[in-house]
Design an enzyme around this catalytic site. Structure first.
Site, short mmCIF file in Angstrom:
data_model
loop_
_atom_site.label_atom_id
_atom_site.label_comp_id
_atom_site.label_asym_id
_atom_site.label_seq_id
_atom_site.Cartn_x
_atom_site.Cartn_y
_atom_site.Cartn_z
N ILE A 141 5.10 -15.84 -7.99
CA ILE A 141 5.51 -16.88 -8.93
C ILE A 141 6.54 -16.30 -9.88
CG2 ILE A 141 4.73 -18.52 -10.69
CD1 ILE A 141 1.86 -18.06 -9.52
N ASN A 180 10.20 -20.83 -9.72
CA ASN A 180 10.04 -21.58 -10.96
C ASN A 180 10.99 -21.15 -12.07
OD1 ASN A 180 8.52 -23.10 -13.18
ND2 ASN A 180 8.15 -20.98 -13.79
N TYR A 198 22.99 -28.48 -16.24
CA TYR A 198 21.57 -28.37 -15.93
C TYR A 198 21.18 -29.39 -14.87
CZ TYR A 198 16.51 -28.47 -16.39
OH TYR A 198 15.17 -28.44 -16.12
N LYS A 220 19.81 -28.69 -10.90
CA LYS A 220 18.56 -29.18 -10.34
C LYS A 220 18.80 -30.11 -9.15
CE LYS A 220 15.84 -26.81 -12.93
NZ LYS A 220 15.00 -25.74 -12.34
N ASP A 272 14.15 -9.18 -14.44
CA ASP A 272 15.05 -10.12 -15.11
C ASP A 272 15.89 -10.78 -14.03
OD1 ASP A 272 16.91 -11.50 -16.56
OD2 ASP A 272 17.47 -9.82 -17.86
#
Length: 278
Positions: free
Chosen positions: A15, A94, A159, A163, A68
């Site tokens: 994750i 995520n 943004y 997505k 990172d």
């Protein structure tokens, strides 16, 4: 302890962005379902605290992988783990950042950083995981997109575009690899009560409360959608027929998108004619 029979692992889930918010809730629920975990984020202290708690609660093997993902070396470190750890069968892609700034007021450097994390890092990790999962006989890839991928006018345009990319990329992965054992889910949360909003420039407390879902409800809904076989999961969507009609319209466009002559409405002769305005 684990709620799986005899404590047997359901496989290992990696994750990203796991130290808080949506990622931390995925870690909680997947561990309680019986998955071992590899948790990825920059904040080592938070990762260690979360890992210790989940080990105590579930008895699962929870590892910490500080990285990172805004840096190439961090992405490569995680990609190498995805390729080489044969116990991994699930990736929750995520990690991401957002912005509420209007485009003309956006800092170009911040927009590039958003593209690097939301698009480039996610792509590289999926490209590492997908062939590895196929080689292992199957696996699951969960890409966290956003409802602004369908409605980019709501927030910052870069943004929203990032997505939309996640959704399109997930569609392509599913199309190419579903018959090779790779299961893909694109999750499109609406406003979710996490630190995301503080970093994006507008605290969630300033949003209408009726719009904001808790991170826990978001993740539980997304996992329920995964259990039900959904490809696209929008946790707040009450009428799935709306999404079905959107997909049907998208598929119906297919035969119309590329032809050797212009559409008649443009008034051009075909092929190569000049029409009345030539």
């Amino acid at each position: 302890m684990s709620n799986t029979p005899s404590g047997k692992s359901l496989g290992r889930a990696l994750i990203t962005g796991a130290s808080s918010g949506i990622g931390a809730r995925y870690a909680h629920h997947l561990a309680h379902r019986g998955h071992d975990l590899t948790l990825v984020a920059r904040n080592v202290e938070r990762l260690e605290t979360l890992a210790a708690r989940l080990r105590a609660e579930t008895g699962r093997d929870v590892r910490v992988l500080p990285a990172d993902l805004s840096r190439a070396d961090g992405v490569q470190r995680v990609a190498q783990t995805l390729r080489e750890d044969d116990s991994l069968t699930l990736l929750v892609n995520n990690a991401g950042i957002g912005s509420v700034a209007p485009l003309l007021q956006s800092d170009p450097g911040q927009m590039q950083a958003m593209i690097d994390l939301n698009i480039s890092a996610l792509t590289h990790l999926a490209m590492a995981a997908a062939p590895a999962f196929v080689a292992r006989g199957g696996g699951t890839l969960i890409n966290i997109a956003s409802i602004v991928g369908l409605h980019p006018e709501l927030l910052n345009g870069v943004y929203g575009a990032s997505k939309a990319y996640v959704l399109a990329y997930s569609q392509s992965l599913r199309h190419e690899l579903a018959d090779q054992g790779l299961r893909v889910q694109a999750v499109l949360p609406g406003a979710t009560g996490t630190e995301f909003w503080d970093l994006a420039g507008k605290p969630a407390s300033e949003l209408p409360s009726a719009m904001v879902m808790s991170a826990d409800d978001m993740v539980r809904s997304a996992l329920a959608g995964l259990d039900q076989g959904e490809f696209v999961t929008i946790p707040s969507l009450t009428d799935p027929a709306l999404l079905e009609r959107l997909e049907a319209a998208r598929q119906a466009l297919g035969p119309e998108l590329s032809r050797n002559v212009p559409a008649a409405r443009y008034g051009l002769q075909a092929p190569g004619g000049t029409g009345t305005n030539g």
